[in-house]
Write a protein that holds these residues in place. Structure first.
Motif, PDB file in Angstrom:
ATOM      1  N   VAL A  75      -7.428   5.188  -9.581  1.00  0.00           N
ATOM      2  CA  VAL A  75      -7.827   3.790  -9.750  1.00  0.00           C
ATOM      3  C   VAL A  75      -6.652   2.976 -10.306  1.00  0.00           C
ATOM      4  O   VAL A  75      -6.375   1.868  -9.840  1.00  0.00           O
ATOM      5  N   ALA A  76      -5.955   3.537 -11.286  1.00  0.00           N
ATOM      6  CA  ALA A  76      -4.785   2.844 -11.847  1.00  0.00           C
ATOM      7  C   ALA A  76      -3.699   2.656 -10.792  1.00  0.00           C
ATOM      8  O   ALA A  76      -3.067   1.593 -10.723  1.00  0.00           O
ATOM      9  N   MET A  77      -3.491   3.680  -9.952  1.00  0.00           N
ATOM     10  CA  MET A  77      -2.470   3.561  -8.911  1.00  0.00           C
ATOM     11  C   MET A  77      -2.851   2.513  -7.876  1.00  0.00           C
ATOM     12  O   MET A  77      -1.987   1.792  -7.373  1.00  0.00           O
ATOM     13  N   GLY A  78      -4.126   2.415  -7.541  1.00  0.00           N
ATOM     14  CA  GLY A  78      -4.569   1.370  -6.627  1.00  0.00           C
ATOM     15  C   GLY A  78      -4.325  -0.013  -7.204  1.00  0.00           C
ATOM     16  O   GLY A  78      -3.868  -0.924  -6.507  1.00  0.00           O
ATOM     17  N   THR A  79      -4.606  -0.154  -8.491  1.00  0.00           N
ATOM     18  CA  THR A  79      -4.366  -1.428  -9.171  1.00  0.00           C
ATOM     19  C   THR A  79      -2.877  -1.763  -9.178  1.00  0.00           C
ATOM     20  O   THR A  79      -2.481  -2.894  -8.880  1.00  0.00           O
ATOM     21  N   LEU A  80      -2.049  -0.777  -9.506  1.00  0.00           N
ATOM     22  CA  LEU A  80      -0.601  -1.003  -9.514  1.00  0.00           C
ATOM     23  C   LEU A  80      -0.065  -1.294  -8.118  1.00  0.00           C
ATOM     24  O   LEU A  80       0.843  -2.115  -7.958  1.00  0.00           O
ATOM     25  N   ALA A  81      -0.638  -0.645  -7.104  1.00  0.00           N
ATOM     26  CA  ALA A  81      -0.201  -0.909  -5.732  1.00  0.00           C
ATOM     27  C   ALA A  81      -0.453  -2.365  -5.366  1.00  0.00           C
ATOM     28  O   ALA A  81       0.398  -3.017  -4.752  1.00  0.00           O
ATOM     29  N   ILE A  82      -1.604  -2.888  -5.762  1.00  0.00           N
ATOM     30  CA  ILE A  82      -1.906  -4.293  -5.476  1.00  0.00           C
ATOM     31  C   ILE A  82      -0.978  -5.220  -6.256  1.00  0.00           C
ATOM     32  O   ILE A  82      -0.471  -6.210  -5.718  1.00  0.00           O
ATOM     33  N   LEU A  83      -0.721  -4.889  -7.514  1.00  0.00           N
ATOM     34  CA  LEU A  83       0.189  -5.716  -8.320  1.00  0.00           C
ATOM     35  C   LEU A  83       1.600  -5.716  -7.730  1.00  0.00           C
ATOM     36  O   LEU A  83       2.208  -6.775  -7.546  1.00  0.00           O
ATOM     37  N   PHE A  84       2.124  -4.530  -7.413  1.00  0.00           N
ATOM     38  CA  PHE A  84       3.471  -4.452  -6.839  1.00  0.00           C
ATOM     39  C   PHE A  84       3.531  -5.107  -5.461  1.00  0.00           C
ATOM     40  O   PHE A  84       4.547  -5.704  -5.097  1.00  0.00           O
ATOM     41  N   ALA A  85       2.437  -5.008  -4.701  1.00  0.00           N
ATOM     42  CA  ALA A  85       2.397  -5.670  -3.393  1.00  0.00           C
ATOM     43  C   ALA A  85       2.483  -7.181  -3.556  1.00  0.00           C
ATOM     44  O   ALA A  85       3.176  -7.854  -2.792  1.00  0.00           O
ATOM     45  N   PHE A  86       1.791  -7.704  -4.555  1.00  0.00           N
ATOM     46  CA  PHE A  86       1.857  -9.146  -4.800  1.00  0.00           C
ATOM     47  C   PHE A  86       3.274  -9.563  -5.192  1.00  0.00           C
ATOM     48  O   PHE A  86       3.793 -10.566  -4.697  1.00  0.00           O
ATOM     49  N   LEU A  87       3.898  -8.784  -6.082  1.00  0.00           N
ATOM     50  CA  LEU A  87       5.273  -9.111  -6.486  1.00  0.00           C
ATOM     51  C   LEU A  87       6.228  -9.044  -5.295  1.00  0.00           C
ATOM     52  O   LEU A  87       7.102  -9.906  -5.145  1.00  0.00           O
ATOM     53  N   GLN A  88       6.050  -8.046  -4.427  1.00  0.00           N
ATOM     54  CA  GLN A  88       6.890  -7.931  -3.238  1.00  0.00           C
ATOM     55  C   GLN A  88       6.626  -9.089  -2.276  1.00  0.00           C
ATOM     56  O   GLN A  88       7.551  -9.631  -1.683  1.00  0.00           O
ATOM     57  N   TYR A  89       5.371  -9.473  -2.151  1.00  0.00           N
ATOM     58  CA  TYR A  89       5.015 -10.613  -1.302  1.00  0.00           C
ATOM     59  C   TYR A  89       5.727 -11.877  -1.771  1.00  0.00           C
ATOM     60  O   TYR A  89       6.318 -12.608  -0.984  1.00  0.00           O
ATOM     61  N   ARG A  90       5.668 -12.122  -3.084  1.00  0.00           N
ATOM     62  CA  ARG A  90       6.324 -13.324  -3.635  1.00  0.00           C
ATOM     63  C   ARG A  90       7.841 -13.269  -3.442  1.00  0.00           C
ATOM     64  O   ARG A  90       8.454 -14.274  -3.091  1.00  0.00           O
ATOM     65  N   LYS A  91       8.425 -12.107  -3.656  1.00  0.00           N
ATOM     66  CA  LYS A  91       9.877 -11.948  -3.488  1.00  0.00           C
ATOM     67  C   LYS A  91      10.278 -12.199  -2.036  1.00  0.00           C
ATOM     68  O   LYS A  91      11.239 -12.922  -1.760  1.00  0.00           O
ATOM     69  N   THR A  92       9.520 -11.618  -1.113  1.00  0.00           N
ATOM     70  CA  THR A  92       9.813 -11.804   0.307  1.00  0.00           C
ATOM     71  C   THR A  92       9.627 -13.258   0.710  1.00  0.00           C
ATOM     72  O   THR A  92      10.417 -13.806   1.480  1.00  0.00           O
ATOM     73  N   GLU A  93       8.589 -13.899   0.173  1.00  0.00           N
ATOM     74  CA  GLU A  93       8.343 -15.311   0.472  1.00  0.00           C
ATOM     75  C   GLU A  93       9.533 -16.177   0.044  1.00  0.00           C
ATOM     76  O   GLU A  93       9.978 -17.043   0.789  1.00  0.00           O
ATOM     77  N   LYS A 102      16.238  -9.742   2.593  1.00  0.00           N
ATOM     78  CA  LYS A 102      16.810  -8.402   2.439  1.00  0.00           C
ATOM     79  C   LYS A 102      15.643  -7.418   2.312  1.00  0.00           C
ATOM     80  O   LYS A 102      14.941  -7.412   1.301  1.00  0.00           O
ATOM     81  N   PRO A 103      15.406  -6.587   3.343  1.00  0.00           N
ATOM     82  CA  PRO A 103      14.267  -5.666   3.289  1.00  0.00           C
ATOM     83  C   PRO A 103      14.447  -4.596   2.218  1.00  0.00           C
ATOM     84  O   PRO A 103      15.565  -4.223   1.870  1.00  0.00           O
ATOM     85  N   THR A 104      13.316  -4.101   1.706  1.00  0.00           N
ATOM     86  CA  THR A 104      13.336  -3.041   0.707  1.00  0.00           C
ATOM     87  C   THR A 104      12.212  -2.063   1.000  1.00  0.00           C
ATOM     88  O   THR A 104      11.176  -2.445   1.543  1.00  0.00           O
ATOM     89  N   THR A 105      12.428  -0.810   0.644  1.00  0.00           N
ATOM     90  CA  THR A 105      11.396   0.219   0.845  1.00  0.00           C
ATOM     91  C   THR A 105      10.923   0.772  -0.496  1.00  0.00           C
ATOM     92  O   THR A 105      10.293   1.827  -0.526  1.00  0.00           O
ATOM     93  N   LEU A 106      11.201   0.095  -1.581  1.00  0.00           N
ATOM     94  CA  LEU A 106      10.850   0.592  -2.911  1.00  0.00           C
ATOM     95  C   LEU A 106       9.344   0.821  -3.064  1.00  0.00           C
ATOM     96  O   LEU A 106       8.921   1.883  -3.523  1.00  0.00           O
ATOM     97  N   LEU A 107       8.533  -0.149  -2.675  1.00  0.00           N
ATOM     98  CA  LEU A 107       7.088  -0.028  -2.839  1.00  0.00           C
ATOM     99  C   LEU A 107       6.539   1.138  -2.018  1.00  0.00           C
ATOM    100  O   LEU A 107       5.752   1.940  -2.512  1.00  0.00           O
TER     101      LEU A 107
END
Length: 131
Positions: A75-93, A102-107
């Motif tokens: 459950v914690a990993m799912g929550t963190l995945a959504i948080l990191f996805a949002f941060l990646q979305y904002r960065k890409t935007e 600049k693409p990244t594969t960190l997430l």
């Protein structure tokens, strides 16, 4: 100058932004799926105990509470995945708006590693509980 010519000159292309949103939503679905699986893992051991109580039989379950720990981690990993996805979305935007993407594969790498680790824990748990 036509609208199409203007879009070709600008780094602000709608298709790129829509693709970024679709990627973000895919990560959100992945995070929700991981959280749901974690919830099922936690509740399944409770279900097994309750069914034993209802049937008035002794149900053999490991007493180490691994399922609760693994479920909470999921459950914690799912929550963190959504948080990191949002941060990646904002960065890409921001990168798309500035025209310097600049693409990244960190997430992807991070989530794959953690899910692999949790899978190993689940295998160990299943092996222990089946013996």
């Amino acid at each position: 100058m036509s609208l199409e010519e203007n879009n070709n000159l600008s780094p602000f292309k709608p298709n790129d932004h829509l693709a970024n949103e679709r990627t973000y939503l895919a990560w959100v679905r992945t995070g929700i799926g991981i959280m749901a699986f974690g919830f099922v893992v936690v509740k399944f051991s409770l279900f097994v105990k309750q069914i034993g109580f209802v049937l008035q039989t002794q149900v053999s379950t490991p007493s180490h509470r691994y399922s609760s720990m693994i479920g909470i981690i999921l459950v914690a990993m799912g929550t963190l995945a959504i948080l990191f996805a949002f941060l990646q979305y904002r960065k890409t935007e921001e990168q798309l708006k500035s025209g310097h993407y600049k693409p990244t594969t960190l997430l992807t790498t991070l989530l794959t590693g953690v899910i692999f680790l949790i899978s190993i824990l689940l295998i160990a748990y299943l092996l222990e509980s089946s013996l």
